[in-house]
Design a protein around this motif. Sequence first.
Motif, PDB file in Angstrom:
ATOM      1  N   ILE A  21      -0.487  -6.080  -6.414  1.00 17.34           N
ATOM      2  CA  ILE A  21      -1.796  -6.362  -6.127  1.00 17.34           C
ATOM      3  C   ILE A  21      -2.844  -5.425  -5.716  1.00 17.34           C
ATOM      4  O   ILE A  21      -4.019  -5.128  -6.256  1.00 17.34           O
ATOM      5  CB  ILE A  21      -1.881  -7.646  -4.782  1.00 17.34           C
ATOM      6  N   VAL A  22      -2.139  -4.329  -5.012  1.00 12.66           N
ATOM      7  CA  VAL A  22      -2.785  -3.187  -4.593  1.00 12.66           C
ATOM      8  C   VAL A  22      -3.320  -2.307  -5.967  1.00 12.66           C
ATOM      9  O   VAL A  22      -4.349  -1.722  -5.942  1.00 12.66           O
ATOM     10  CB  VAL A  22      -2.050  -2.237  -3.711  1.00 12.66           C
ATOM     11  N   LYS A  23      -2.384  -2.313  -6.822  1.00 14.05           N
ATOM     12  CA  LYS A  23      -2.376  -1.553  -8.197  1.00 14.05           C
ATOM     13  C   LYS A  23      -3.729  -2.381  -8.841  1.00 14.05           C
ATOM     14  O   LYS A  23      -4.344  -1.529  -9.588  1.00 14.05           O
ATOM     15  CB  LYS A  23      -1.197  -1.407  -8.961  1.00 14.05           C
ATOM     16  N   ALA A  24      -3.570  -3.622  -8.962  1.00 10.77           N
ATOM     17  CA  ALA A  24      -4.617  -4.452  -9.885  1.00 10.77           C
ATOM     18  C   ALA A  24      -5.939  -4.182  -9.233  1.00 10.77           C
ATOM     19  O   ALA A  24      -6.841  -3.933  -9.823  1.00 10.77           O
ATOM     20  CB  ALA A  24      -4.264  -6.005  -9.800  1.00 10.77           C
ATOM     21  N   TYR A  25      -6.173  -4.000  -7.763  1.00  9.13           N
ATOM     22  CA  TYR A  25      -7.184  -3.636  -7.210  1.00  9.13           C
ATOM     23  C   TYR A  25      -7.706  -2.142  -7.686  1.00  9.13           C
ATOM     24  O   TYR A  25      -8.978  -1.958  -7.906  1.00  9.13           O
ATOM     25  CB  TYR A  25      -7.269  -3.493  -5.760  1.00  9.13           C
ATOM     26  N   ALA A  26      -6.766  -1.211  -7.676  1.00 12.28           N
ATOM     27  CA  ALA A  26      -7.325   0.110  -8.083  1.00 12.28           C
ATOM     28  C   ALA A  26      -7.853  -0.042  -9.465  1.00 12.28           C
ATOM     29  O   ALA A  26      -8.624   0.753  -9.599  1.00 12.28           O
ATOM     30  CB  ALA A  26      -5.909   1.185  -7.738  1.00 12.28           C
ATOM     31  N   ILE A  53      11.003  -8.246  -2.517  1.00 10.50           N
ATOM     32  CA  ILE A  53      10.402  -8.707  -3.816  1.00 10.50           C
ATOM     33  C   ILE A  53       8.743  -8.847  -3.118  1.00 10.50           C
ATOM     34  O   ILE A  53       8.049  -8.573  -4.050  1.00 10.50           O
ATOM     35  CB  ILE A  53      10.816  -9.811  -4.515  1.00 10.50           C
ATOM     36  N   GLY A  54       8.729  -9.152  -2.004  1.00  7.95           N
ATOM     37  CA  GLY A  54       7.476  -9.301  -1.429  1.00  7.95           C
ATOM     38  C   GLY A  54       6.630  -7.892  -1.514  1.00  7.95           C
ATOM     39  O   GLY A  54       5.258  -8.005  -1.789  1.00  7.95           O
ATOM     40  N   GLN A  55       7.156  -6.975  -1.155  1.00  5.35           N
ATOM     41  CA  GLN A  55       6.337  -5.614  -0.901  1.00  5.35           C
ATOM     42  C   GLN A  55       6.013  -5.309  -2.548  1.00  5.35           C
ATOM     43  O   GLN A  55       4.988  -4.767  -2.872  1.00  5.35           O
ATOM     44  CB  GLN A  55       7.322  -4.495  -0.598  1.00  5.35           C
ATOM     45  N   TRP A  56       6.987  -5.334  -3.538  1.00  6.56           N
ATOM     46  CA  TRP A  56       6.681  -5.298  -5.018  1.00  6.56           C
ATOM     47  C   TRP A  56       5.440  -6.184  -5.298  1.00  6.56           C
ATOM     48  O   TRP A  56       4.460  -5.463  -5.990  1.00  6.56           O
ATOM     49  CB  TRP A  56       8.040  -5.641  -5.743  1.00  6.56           C
ATOM     50  N   ILE A  57       5.446  -7.389  -4.940  1.00 10.55           N
ATOM     51  CA  ILE A  57       4.388  -7.940  -5.345  1.00 10.55           C
ATOM     52  C   ILE A  57       2.962  -7.458  -4.674  1.00 10.55           C
ATOM     53  O   ILE A  57       1.858  -7.394  -5.241  1.00 10.55           O
ATOM     54  CB  ILE A  57       4.496  -9.693  -5.156  1.00 10.55           C
ATOM     55  N   GLY A  58       3.137  -7.121  -3.348  1.00  8.49           N
ATOM     56  CA  GLY A  58       2.009  -6.590  -2.734  1.00  8.49           C
ATOM     57  C   GLY A  58       1.552  -5.297  -3.337  1.00  8.49           C
ATOM     58  O   GLY A  58       0.372  -5.022  -3.419  1.00  8.49           O
ATOM     59  N   MET A  59       2.492  -4.381  -3.860  1.00  7.20           N
ATOM     60  CA  MET A  59       2.212  -3.242  -4.511  1.00  7.20           C
ATOM     61  C   MET A  59       1.564  -3.360  -5.745  1.00  7.20           C
ATOM     62  O   MET A  59       0.302  -3.027  -6.183  1.00  7.20           O
ATOM     63  CB  MET A  59       3.334  -2.083  -4.711  1.00  7.20           C
ATOM     64  N   LYS A 116       0.855  -1.378  -0.143  1.00  9.42           N
ATOM     65  CA  LYS A 116      -0.021  -0.102   0.326  1.00  9.42           C
ATOM     66  C   LYS A 116       0.719   1.331   0.167  1.00  9.42           C
ATOM     67  O   LYS A 116       0.553   2.277  -0.800  1.00  9.42           O
ATOM     68  CB  LYS A 116      -0.793   0.072   1.237  1.00  9.42           C
ATOM     69  N   TYR A 117       1.890   1.344   0.594  1.00  8.29           N
ATOM     70  CA  TYR A 117       2.897   2.423   0.885  1.00  8.29           C
ATOM     71  C   TYR A 117       3.389   2.827  -0.318  1.00  8.29           C
ATOM     72  O   TYR A 117       3.470   3.794  -0.787  1.00  8.29           O
ATOM     73  CB  TYR A 117       3.707   2.269   2.023  1.00  8.29           C
ATOM     74  N   TRP A 118       3.967   1.967  -1.204  1.00  8.10           N
ATOM     75  CA  TRP A 118       4.498   2.338  -2.464  1.00  8.10           C
ATOM     76  C   TRP A 118       3.456   2.554  -3.435  1.00  8.10           C
ATOM     77  O   TRP A 118       3.647   3.430  -4.216  1.00  8.10           O
ATOM     78  CB  TRP A 118       5.302   0.772  -3.064  1.00  8.10           C
ATOM     79  N   TRP A 119       2.281   2.031  -3.491  1.00  7.55           N
ATOM     80  CA  TRP A 119       1.056   2.527  -4.145  1.00  7.55           C
ATOM     81  C   TRP A 119       0.955   3.909  -4.032  1.00  7.55           C
ATOM     82  O   TRP A 119       0.578   4.545  -4.766  1.00  7.55           O
ATOM     83  CB  TRP A 119      -0.173   1.559  -3.999  1.00  7.55           C
ATOM     84  N   LEU A 120       0.694   4.218  -2.651  1.00 10.43           N
ATOM     85  CA  LEU A 120       0.378   5.554  -2.326  1.00 10.43           C
ATOM     86  C   LEU A 120       1.325   6.625  -2.649  1.00 10.43           C
ATOM     87  O   LEU A 120       0.954   7.789  -2.860  1.00 10.43           O
ATOM     88  CB  LEU A 120      -0.112   5.729  -0.817  1.00 10.43           C
ATOM     89  N   SER A 121       2.671   5.914  -2.722  1.00  9.91           N
ATOM     90  CA  SER A 121       3.686   6.989  -2.809  1.00  9.91           C
ATOM     91  C   SER A 121       3.673   7.448  -4.212  1.00  9.91           C
ATOM     92  O   SER A 121       3.929   8.590  -4.762  1.00  9.91           O
ATOM     93  CB  SER A 121       5.101   6.209  -2.656  1.00  9.91           C
TER      94      SER A 121
END
Length: 339
Positions: A305-310, A297-303, A223-228
Amino acid sequence: MKFSKLFLAGMIFLAACSNNEHRPDISGIKVNTTIERFDLDYFALDSNRLQEGMKTLVSKYPYFINDFTANILGAGPVSDSNQVLPIINRQFFTTYYPVAEIIKKDLKELGNTEKELNNGFRYLTYYFPDYKMPRLIAYLGPFDAPGVALTDSAIAIGLQLYAGKDFPFYTSQQGQELFPAYISRRFEKEYIPVNVMKAVLLDLYPDRSAGFPLLEKMIEQGKYWWLSKQVLPDAADSLVTGFTKSQLEFCEKNEGLIWNMFLQSEFLYSTDPSIQKLYIGEGPGTQGLPTAAPGNIGQWIGMRIVKAYADQQDKSIQPRKLMQLSPREILDGSKYKPR
Protein backbone atom coordinates in the motif's frame (compact mmCIF):
# COMPACT_ATOMS: atom_id res chain seq x y z
CA MET A 1 24.75 -12.16 -34.91
CA LYS A 2 25.92 -8.55 -34.73
CA PHE A 3 22.30 -7.37 -34.53
CA SER A 4 21.58 -9.84 -31.71
CA LYS A 5 24.55 -8.60 -29.70
CA LEU A 6 23.53 -4.98 -30.21
CA PHE A 7 19.96 -5.80 -29.28
CA LEU A 8 21.10 -7.62 -26.12
CA ALA A 9 23.39 -4.76 -25.16
CA GLY A 10 20.56 -2.32 -25.67
CA MET A 11 18.22 -4.36 -23.48
CA ILE A 12 20.82 -4.53 -20.71
CA PHE A 13 21.31 -0.76 -20.96
CA LEU A 14 17.56 -0.12 -20.77
CA ALA A 15 17.19 -2.46 -17.82
CA ALA A 16 19.98 -0.67 -16.00
CA CYS A 17 18.38 2.70 -16.74
CA SER A 18 15.02 1.41 -15.52
CA ASN A 19 16.46 0.09 -12.29
CA ASN A 20 18.25 3.36 -11.55
CA GLU A 21 15.70 5.77 -13.02
CA HIS A 22 14.34 6.97 -9.71
CA ARG A 23 17.47 6.62 -7.61
CA PRO A 24 19.03 9.78 -6.22
CA ASP A 25 22.59 10.71 -7.11
CA ILE A 26 24.72 9.76 -4.11
CA SER A 27 28.06 9.92 -5.93
CA GLY A 28 29.12 12.99 -3.95
CA ILE A 29 28.38 11.45 -0.55
CA LYS A 30 31.44 9.86 1.01
CA VAL A 31 31.01 7.13 3.62
CA ASN A 32 33.86 4.73 4.32
CA THR A 33 33.23 3.22 7.73
CA THR A 34 34.80 -0.09 8.71
CA ILE A 35 33.37 -2.69 11.06
CA GLU A 36 35.58 -2.73 14.14
CA ARG A 37 36.13 -6.27 15.40
CA PHE A 38 35.65 -6.24 19.16
CA ASP A 39 34.80 -9.94 18.93
CA LEU A 40 38.23 -10.87 17.57
CA ASP A 41 40.09 -8.76 20.11
CA TYR A 42 38.04 -10.03 23.04
CA PHE A 43 38.53 -13.72 22.26
CA ALA A 44 42.22 -13.14 21.52
CA LEU A 45 42.75 -12.28 25.20
CA ASP A 46 44.85 -14.57 27.38
CA SER A 47 42.32 -16.65 29.31
CA ASN A 48 44.71 -16.71 32.28
CA ARG A 49 44.86 -12.91 32.41
CA LEU A 50 41.36 -11.82 31.52
CA GLN A 51 41.18 -8.94 33.96
CA GLU A 52 44.40 -7.44 32.65
CA GLY A 53 43.22 -8.02 29.09
CA MET A 54 39.96 -6.20 29.73
CA LYS A 55 41.97 -3.08 30.53
CA THR A 56 43.39 -3.10 27.00
CA LEU A 57 39.84 -3.30 25.63
CA VAL A 58 38.84 -0.36 27.82
CA SER A 59 41.54 1.68 26.09
CA LYS A 60 40.73 0.49 22.58
CA TYR A 61 36.92 0.45 22.84
CA PRO A 62 35.98 3.06 25.47
CA TYR A 63 32.74 3.76 23.61
CA PHE A 64 31.57 0.12 23.77
CA ILE A 65 33.24 -1.84 26.55
CA ASN A 66 30.70 -0.96 29.25
CA ASP A 67 27.78 -1.61 26.91
CA PHE A 68 29.25 -5.07 26.42
CA THR A 69 29.92 -5.87 30.09
CA ALA A 70 26.82 -4.20 31.56
CA ASN A 71 24.11 -4.59 28.91
CA ILE A 72 25.19 -7.73 27.05
CA LEU A 73 26.87 -9.77 29.78
CA GLY A 74 24.72 -8.23 32.51
CA ALA A 75 27.73 -7.89 34.81
CA GLY A 76 27.95 -4.14 35.29
CA PRO A 77 30.62 -1.70 34.06
CA VAL A 78 34.36 -2.30 34.17
CA SER A 79 35.76 -1.04 37.47
CA ASP A 80 38.12 -2.20 40.18
CA SER A 81 35.23 -2.39 42.62
CA ASN A 82 33.08 -4.64 40.40
CA GLN A 83 33.46 -8.09 41.95
CA VAL A 84 30.80 -9.71 39.76
CA LEU A 85 32.34 -8.95 36.37
CA PRO A 86 35.46 -11.17 36.69
CA ILE A 87 33.28 -14.19 37.50
CA ILE A 88 30.70 -13.70 34.73
CA ASN A 89 33.36 -12.62 32.26
CA ARG A 90 35.33 -15.83 32.79
CA GLN A 91 32.20 -17.97 32.53
CA PHE A 92 31.21 -16.31 29.27
CA PHE A 93 34.71 -16.41 27.80
CA THR A 94 35.16 -20.11 28.59
CA THR A 95 31.69 -21.11 27.39
CA TYR A 96 31.69 -19.14 24.15
CA TYR A 97 35.33 -19.51 23.12
CA PRO A 98 34.54 -22.62 20.97
CA VAL A 99 31.65 -20.70 19.38
CA ALA A 100 33.98 -17.80 18.66
CA GLU A 101 36.47 -20.11 16.97
CA ILE A 102 33.82 -21.45 14.60
CA ILE A 103 32.36 -18.03 13.86
CA LYS A 104 35.81 -16.58 13.30
CA LYS A 105 36.31 -18.97 10.39
CA ASP A 106 33.01 -18.14 8.72
CA LEU A 107 32.77 -14.44 9.56
CA LYS A 108 36.37 -13.33 9.62
CA GLU A 109 35.87 -11.42 6.36
CA LEU A 110 33.12 -8.78 6.42
CA GLY A 111 34.33 -6.67 3.49
CA ASN A 112 31.19 -7.13 1.37
CA THR A 113 29.01 -6.38 4.38
CA GLU A 114 30.93 -3.15 4.94
CA LYS A 115 30.42 -2.14 1.30
CA GLU A 116 26.68 -2.74 1.47
CA LEU A 117 26.40 -0.84 4.74
CA ASN A 118 28.44 2.08 3.48
CA ASN A 119 26.28 2.29 0.37
CA GLY A 120 23.16 2.16 2.53
CA PHE A 121 24.45 4.94 4.74
CA ARG A 122 25.12 7.05 1.67
CA TYR A 123 21.45 6.79 0.70
CA LEU A 124 20.46 7.39 4.32
CA THR A 125 22.61 10.53 4.42
CA TYR A 126 21.02 11.74 1.18
CA TYR A 127 17.52 11.38 2.56
CA PHE A 128 18.41 12.48 6.09
CA PRO A 129 21.30 14.98 5.87
CA ASP A 130 21.35 15.56 9.64
CA TYR A 131 22.03 11.91 10.38
CA LYS A 132 25.37 11.43 12.11
CA MET A 133 27.20 8.30 11.07
CA PRO A 134 28.05 6.16 14.13
CA ARG A 135 30.80 3.60 14.52
CA LEU A 136 30.13 0.04 13.42
CA ILE A 137 31.35 -2.63 15.79
CA ALA A 138 31.03 -6.42 15.73
CA TYR A 139 30.79 -8.37 18.96
CA LEU A 140 29.95 -11.92 19.95
CA GLY A 141 27.56 -12.26 22.88
CA PRO A 142 25.22 -14.82 24.39
CA PHE A 143 22.78 -16.32 21.91
CA ASP A 144 19.92 -14.34 23.41
CA ALA A 145 21.74 -11.03 22.87
CA PRO A 146 20.50 -8.83 19.99
CA GLY A 147 21.70 -9.20 16.42
CA VAL A 148 21.80 -5.41 16.16
CA ALA A 149 21.94 -2.98 19.06
CA LEU A 150 22.20 0.81 18.95
CA THR A 151 24.34 2.34 21.68
CA ASP A 152 25.01 6.01 22.35
CA SER A 153 27.95 6.07 19.94
CA ALA A 154 27.93 2.85 17.93
CA ILE A 155 25.89 0.28 16.09
CA ALA A 156 26.76 -3.10 17.56
CA ILE A 157 26.36 -6.20 15.39
CA GLY A 158 25.95 -9.44 17.35
CA LEU A 159 27.61 -12.10 15.22
CA GLN A 160 26.16 -14.90 17.35
CA LEU A 161 22.98 -14.44 15.28
CA TYR A 162 24.65 -14.57 11.87
CA ALA A 163 26.55 -17.85 11.97
CA GLY A 164 24.49 -19.54 9.24
CA LYS A 165 21.15 -21.33 9.46
CA ASP A 166 22.82 -24.74 9.97
CA PHE A 167 24.98 -23.61 12.89
CA PRO A 168 24.84 -26.41 15.50
CA PHE A 169 23.30 -24.36 18.30
CA TYR A 170 20.46 -23.09 16.10
CA THR A 171 19.46 -26.62 15.12
CA SER A 172 19.73 -28.02 18.66
CA GLN A 173 16.65 -28.47 20.84
CA GLN A 174 17.67 -25.53 23.02
CA GLY A 175 18.33 -23.39 19.98
CA GLN A 176 14.99 -24.26 18.37
CA GLU A 177 13.17 -23.42 21.60
CA LEU A 178 14.83 -20.00 21.51
CA PHE A 179 14.70 -19.53 17.74
CA PRO A 180 12.26 -21.68 15.71
CA ALA A 181 13.47 -22.69 12.25
CA TYR A 182 11.39 -20.01 10.51
CA ILE A 183 13.45 -17.44 12.44
CA SER A 184 16.89 -19.08 12.57
CA ARG A 185 16.92 -19.71 8.79
CA ARG A 186 17.54 -15.94 8.53
CA PHE A 187 20.65 -16.06 10.72
CA GLU A 188 22.89 -15.51 7.70
CA LYS A 189 25.54 -12.86 7.08
CA GLU A 190 23.51 -11.47 4.15
CA TYR A 191 20.89 -10.16 6.59
CA ILE A 192 23.30 -7.87 8.47
CA PRO A 193 22.91 -4.75 6.26
CA VAL A 194 19.11 -4.95 6.23
CA ASN A 195 18.89 -5.58 9.97
CA VAL A 196 21.24 -2.68 10.70
CA MET A 197 19.22 -0.31 8.55
CA LYS A 198 15.93 -1.44 10.07
CA ALA A 199 17.31 -0.70 13.55
CA VAL A 200 18.50 2.74 12.43
CA LEU A 201 15.19 3.58 10.77
CA LEU A 202 13.26 2.46 13.83
CA ASP A 203 15.49 4.75 15.89
CA LEU A 204 14.82 7.67 13.52
CA TYR A 205 11.09 6.92 13.48
CA PRO A 206 10.02 5.09 16.64
CA ASP A 207 7.01 2.82 16.15
CA ARG A 208 3.86 4.82 16.90
CA SER A 209 1.34 2.17 15.90
CA ALA A 210 0.41 0.98 19.40
CA GLY A 211 -3.37 1.12 19.68
CA PHE A 212 -3.88 1.47 15.92
CA PRO A 213 -6.55 -0.72 14.28
CA LEU A 214 -5.14 -3.61 12.24
CA LEU A 215 -5.30 -1.92 8.83
CA GLU A 216 -3.56 1.24 10.00
CA LYS A 217 -0.95 -0.80 11.85
CA MET A 218 -0.26 -2.82 8.70
CA ILE A 219 0.44 0.38 6.78
CA GLU A 220 2.49 1.95 9.57
CA GLN A 221 4.63 -1.18 9.82
CA GLY A 222 4.83 -1.37 6.03
CA LYS A 223 6.54 2.01 5.99
CA TYR A 224 9.70 0.49 7.50
CA TRP A 225 10.04 -2.14 4.79
CA TRP A 226 9.38 0.46 2.09
CA LEU A 227 11.97 2.80 3.60
CA SER A 228 14.46 -0.06 3.92
CA LYS A 229 14.22 -0.49 0.14
CA GLN A 230 14.92 3.22 -0.37
CA VAL A 231 18.20 3.08 1.54
CA LEU A 232 19.14 -0.41 0.32
CA PRO A 233 17.69 -0.42 -3.22
CA ASP A 234 19.76 -3.41 -4.29
CA ALA A 235 18.71 -5.59 -1.36
CA ALA A 236 16.60 -8.57 -2.32
CA ASP A 237 12.97 -8.40 -1.22
CA SER A 238 13.52 -11.71 0.57
CA LEU A 239 16.09 -10.04 2.82
CA VAL A 240 13.89 -7.02 3.54
CA THR A 241 10.78 -9.07 4.32
CA GLY A 242 12.45 -12.17 5.70
CA PHE A 243 10.26 -14.29 3.41
CA THR A 244 11.57 -17.22 1.42
CA LYS A 245 11.55 -17.01 -2.36
CA SER A 246 8.52 -19.30 -2.56
CA GLN A 247 6.68 -17.26 0.08
CA LEU A 248 7.32 -14.09 -1.88
CA GLU A 249 6.09 -15.75 -5.06
CA PHE A 250 2.90 -16.79 -3.26
CA CYS A 251 2.32 -13.21 -2.07
CA GLU A 252 2.98 -11.68 -5.48
CA LYS A 253 0.76 -14.18 -7.33
CA ASN A 254 -2.07 -13.88 -4.80
CA GLU A 255 -1.86 -10.25 -3.75
CA GLY A 256 -5.45 -9.54 -4.81
CA LEU A 257 -6.79 -12.59 -2.99
CA ILE A 258 -4.85 -11.71 0.17
CA TRP A 259 -6.16 -8.14 0.13
CA ASN A 260 -9.68 -9.39 -0.49
CA MET A 261 -9.32 -11.70 2.52
CA PHE A 262 -8.53 -8.68 4.67
CA LEU A 263 -11.42 -6.67 3.22
CA GLN A 264 -13.87 -9.45 3.99
CA SER A 265 -12.43 -10.04 7.43
CA GLU A 266 -14.18 -8.73 10.51
CA PHE A 267 -10.76 -8.03 12.02
CA LEU A 268 -9.52 -5.30 9.67
CA TYR A 269 -10.30 -2.55 12.16
CA SER A 270 -9.68 -4.57 15.30
CA THR A 271 -7.38 -3.14 17.97
CA ASP A 272 -7.18 -6.48 19.81
CA PRO A 273 -3.44 -7.35 20.10
CA SER A 274 -4.18 -11.08 19.98
CA ILE A 275 -6.00 -10.63 16.66
CA GLN A 276 -3.34 -8.35 15.21
CA LYS A 277 -0.65 -10.86 16.13
CA LEU A 278 -2.19 -13.30 13.64
CA TYR A 279 -1.25 -11.02 10.73
CA ILE A 280 1.62 -8.86 11.97
CA GLY A 281 4.80 -10.22 13.51
CA GLU A 282 6.85 -13.38 13.39
CA GLY A 283 5.12 -16.65 12.57
CA PRO A 284 5.54 -19.78 10.45
CA GLY A 285 2.43 -18.96 8.44
CA THR A 286 -0.86 -17.06 8.38
CA GLN A 287 -4.10 -18.47 9.74
CA GLY A 288 -6.71 -18.98 7.05
CA LEU A 289 -4.20 -19.06 4.19
CA PRO A 290 -2.37 -21.97 2.50
CA THR A 291 0.84 -23.23 4.08
CA ALA A 292 2.77 -21.46 1.30
CA ALA A 293 1.78 -18.11 2.85
CA PRO A 294 4.32 -16.53 5.23
CA GLY A 295 3.68 -15.06 8.65
CA ASN A 296 3.66 -11.26 8.96
CA ILE A 297 1.65 -11.01 5.78
CA GLY A 298 -0.07 -7.90 7.12
CA GLN A 299 3.17 -5.92 7.04
CA TRP A 300 3.77 -7.07 3.46
CA ILE A 301 0.35 -5.78 2.38
CA GLY A 302 1.12 -2.59 4.29
CA MET A 303 4.35 -2.19 2.35
CA ARG A 304 2.49 -2.73 -0.93
CA ILE A 305 0.00 0.00 0.00
CA VAL A 306 2.85 2.38 0.84
CA LYS A 307 4.57 1.53 -2.45
CA ALA A 308 1.31 2.14 -4.33
CA TYR A 309 1.09 5.55 -2.70
CA ALA A 310 4.69 6.36 -3.63
CA ASP A 311 4.04 5.24 -7.21
CA GLN A 312 1.04 7.59 -7.38
CA GLN A 313 3.49 10.39 -6.59
CA ASP A 314 5.73 9.26 -9.48
CA LYS A 315 8.15 8.16 -6.74
CA SER A 316 8.93 11.83 -6.09
CA ILE A 317 7.71 11.58 -2.49
CA GLN A 318 10.58 12.11 -0.06
CA PRO A 319 10.91 9.39 2.59
CA ARG A 320 10.95 11.96 5.37
CA LYS A 321 7.57 13.29 4.26
CA LEU A 322 6.04 9.87 3.69
CA MET A 323 7.05 8.65 7.14
CA GLN A 324 5.15 11.57 8.65
CA LEU A 325 1.91 10.79 6.80
CA SER A 326 -0.88 9.00 8.63
CA PRO A 327 -1.86 5.49 7.48
CA ARG A 328 -5.24 6.84 6.41
CA GLU A 329 -3.63 9.50 4.19
CA ILE A 330 -1.47 6.83 2.57
CA LEU A 331 -4.38 4.43 2.05
CA ASP A 332 -6.62 7.11 0.52
CA GLY A 333 -3.87 8.35 -1.78
CA SER A 334 -2.61 4.92 -2.80
CA LYS A 335 -5.67 3.86 -4.84
CA TYR A 336 -4.58 0.38 -3.87
CA LYS A 337 -6.49 -2.23 -5.90
CA PRO A 338 -4.33 -5.30 -6.50
CA ARG A 339 -5.51 -7.91 -8.97
